[in-house]
Design an enzyme around this catalytic site. Structure first.
Site, PDB file in Angstrom:
ATOM      1  N   LYS A   1      -1.781  62.105 -16.570  1.00 41.09           N
ATOM      2  CA  LYS A   1      -1.012  62.256 -17.806  1.00 41.09           C
ATOM      3  C   LYS A   1      -0.725  60.887 -18.426  1.00 41.09           C
ATOM      4  CE  LYS A   1       1.664  64.243 -20.933  1.00 41.09           C
ATOM      5  NZ  LYS A   1       2.544  63.202 -21.451  1.00 41.09           N
TER       6      LYS A   1
ATOM      7  N   HIS B   1      -3.832  59.784 -20.110  1.00 46.59           N
ATOM      8  CA  HIS B   1      -3.944  60.589 -21.331  1.00 46.59           C
ATOM      9  C   HIS B   1      -3.132  59.956 -22.454  1.00 46.59           C
ATOM     10  CE1 HIS B   1      -1.983  63.473 -24.053  1.00 46.59           C
ATOM     11  NE2 HIS B   1      -3.075  64.210 -23.985  1.00 46.59           N
ATOM     12  N   ASN B   2      -1.895  59.572 -22.148  1.00 50.64           N
ATOM     13  CA  ASN B   2      -1.035  58.988 -23.174  1.00 50.64           C
ATOM     14  C   ASN B   2      -1.548  57.621 -23.619  1.00 50.64           C
ATOM     15  OD1 ASN B   2       0.477  61.256 -22.554  1.00 50.64           O
ATOM     16  ND2 ASN B   2       2.420  60.184 -22.682  1.00 50.64           N
TER      17      ASN B   2
ATOM     18  N   GLU C   1      -4.179  58.248 -25.994  1.00 57.36           N
ATOM     19  CA  GLU C   1      -3.504  58.699 -27.219  1.00 57.36           C
ATOM     20  C   GLU C   1      -3.062  57.508 -28.070  1.00 57.36           C
ATOM     21  OE1 GLU C   1       0.893  60.472 -27.823  1.00 57.36           O
ATOM     22  OE2 GLU C   1      -0.397  61.699 -26.537  1.00 57.36           O
TER      23      GLU C   1
END
Length: 482
Positions: free
Chosen positions: A184, A187-188, A191
């Site tokens: 996660k 993922h960020n 992003e």
């Protein structure tokens, strides 16, 4: 109490409330809900009387309302608050019960917590949940870690609420202990890079192409029909369409140009540095936000010399296409770097992470959901040990088609004095990756000169050190511990 809940949620701020509502809306789920302040619990059950909730005023009542094996998802602010709730639950839970941290925890905190709780026989699961408030309610992308045994209970529950992409729920057991929160975090980080790249594309189209925000919104809407199709392109078009009611100006011109950060991008860069993985696109996105917030410095530096050169755009339609190609190539680099970091983390922490499966659960629900994640899944499906996404045929060809435009955009913007740190660093990374020889040999010579750090040669095995004073003698040496 006769009825029991099969899942519970602790922490009923917006994310927790929406997740609880999502869980309660799925067939077979009854949801126990608890918040430190009962007023928030009361508000949730009053506003949604149709939901299958069991509300509790105390943590003891909450635990008593859960069927065994008890499963509770914590949705409170990361840090001390999370530790406090974990401690409360761990004191009351029994072996086989499951505590899930669904917040944005740093994965090393998850490692620590799992190591502390595991001896009790209670399962601790760090689960990354992406998609924001809307995703929590309608279907997020979920990245759980923890034991395989805990996932037997947790998997069906999470699958029931996850987003669905091409018939598949956007959830998978990522790996043990901290693997879910690690993925996660990456993922960020991706992003951050994706958002910065889109912002730079906007800036190029606005300041060099001469397009208005509304016209750029139309351009992005068109881009969203092709290989750049993604949630972030879609919402950027919506942002650029918005007109400020008070001034009548484009809203983007009224919003202060200072971007904040909640830390996950910083964690990604710090962790990748520790792992020795270059994530330059992500790093530049983080630094760009930092620079944007240095208002005093920026105001003081506003009139610094520029020495710029015009970026001529004789054909606006062709320029739009060149920016699109540069954006796509840079985006590929950002994802390639992110997946490199996941692979390195898996090796460091002994996680068996399926990179193809990760890319699939990012196709829906999450912020970076995009069409080309299918291509990433295909790449890792063909070769699970792929050294870099850039070496997969599809991505090699995609970048090759973009190279001319990418170089012209980066060079032209630099000459014209427009900052494009993510575009430029992504291109430099690509050129560094493909270079036959890098100037690191000079760096190694420097390191050996001032610190006797030693170096290796291209023509023979072993480690060497030069005695730089006197006759410059080279001797074979053991690696330096400095």
């Amino acid at each position: 109490m006769s009825a029991k809940a099969n899942i519970g949620v602790v922490g009923l701020a917006v994310m927790g409330s929406n997740l609880a509502r999502n869980l309660a809306s799925r067939e077979g789920n009854t949801v126990a809900v608890y918040n430190r302040s009962y007023a928030r619990t009361e508000q949730l059950i009053t506003e949604h009387p149709e939901a299958r909730f069991i509300a509790s005023e105390t943590i003891d009542d909450f635990v008593a309302s859960l069927a065994k094996p008890r499963t509770a998802i914590i949705m409170v602010q990361a840090g001390a608050g999370t530790d406090a709730v974990i401690s409360q639950l761990a004191e009351r839970f029994e072996p086989g019960d499951i505590i899930v941290d669904g917040g944005n925890a740093l994965f090393t905190d998850t490692l620590r917590r799992e190591a502390a709780i595991s001896p009790t026989g209670i399962h601790f699961v760090g689960a990354g949940i992406s998609g924001g408030e809307e995703g929590a309610l309608k279907g997020p992308s979920i990245m759980p870690g923890g034991s395989a045994e805990s996932y037997k209970t947790l998997g069906p529950i999470l699958s029931s609420i996850a987003a669905v992409a091409e018939g598949e729920p956007c959830v998978t057991h990522v790996g043990t202990d901290g693997a879910g929160h690690f993925v996660k975090m990456i993922h960020n980080g991706i992003e951050y890079a994706d958002m910065q790249l889109i912002a730079e594309a906007y800036d190029l189209l606005r300041n060099i192409g001469g397009f208005s925000p509304a016209e750029i919104a139309d351009i992005f809407t068109e881009w969203n029909k092709g290989e750049l199709e993604s949630y972030l392109i879609e919402i950027t078009a919506e942002v650029l369409k918005q007109v400020d009611a008070k001034t009548g100006k484009p809203l983007v011109d009224v919003i202060l140009d200072e971007a904040g950060s909640k830390g996950t991008g910083v964690w990604t860069v710090q962790t990748s540095l520790n792992l020795g993985v270059p994530v330059s696109g992500i790093a530049e996105a983080v630094f760009a936000r930092s620079l944007s917030s240095q208002r005093a410095q920026r105001d003081a530096a506003n009139n610094l010399p520029a020495e710029t050169f015009p970026f001529e755009v004789p054909n606006k339609e062709a320029f739009v296409e060149e920016v699109r190609l540069a954006l796509y190539a840079s985006k590929i680099v950002a994802y390639a770097q992110g997946f490199d970091a996941i692979r390195a983390g898996a090796k460091e922490y002994n996680w068996n992470i399926d990179l193809g499966a990760v890319s699939k659960i990012w196709r829906g629900g999450c912020i970076i959901r995009a069409q080309f994640l299918n291509r990433i899944a295909e790449a890792y499906g063909k070769d699970a040990n792929l050294l870099s996404l850039l070496l997969d045929g599809y991505f090699t060809d995609a970048v090759a088609k973009s190279l001319g435009a990418w170089r012209r955009v980066v060079a032209g913007a630099s000459l014209a004095g427009y900052p494009i740190p993510a575009f430029a660093s992504s291109l430099s990374y690509y050129d560094g990756l493909r270079a036959e020889r890098l100037p690191a040999s000079v760096v190694q010579g420097q390191r050996d000169f001032f610190g006797a750090h030693t170096y290796k040669r291209v023509d023979m095995p072993g480690t060497f050190h030069t005695l730089w004073s006197g006759d410059r003698t080279e001797i074979e040496a053991e690696p330096s511990t400095h």
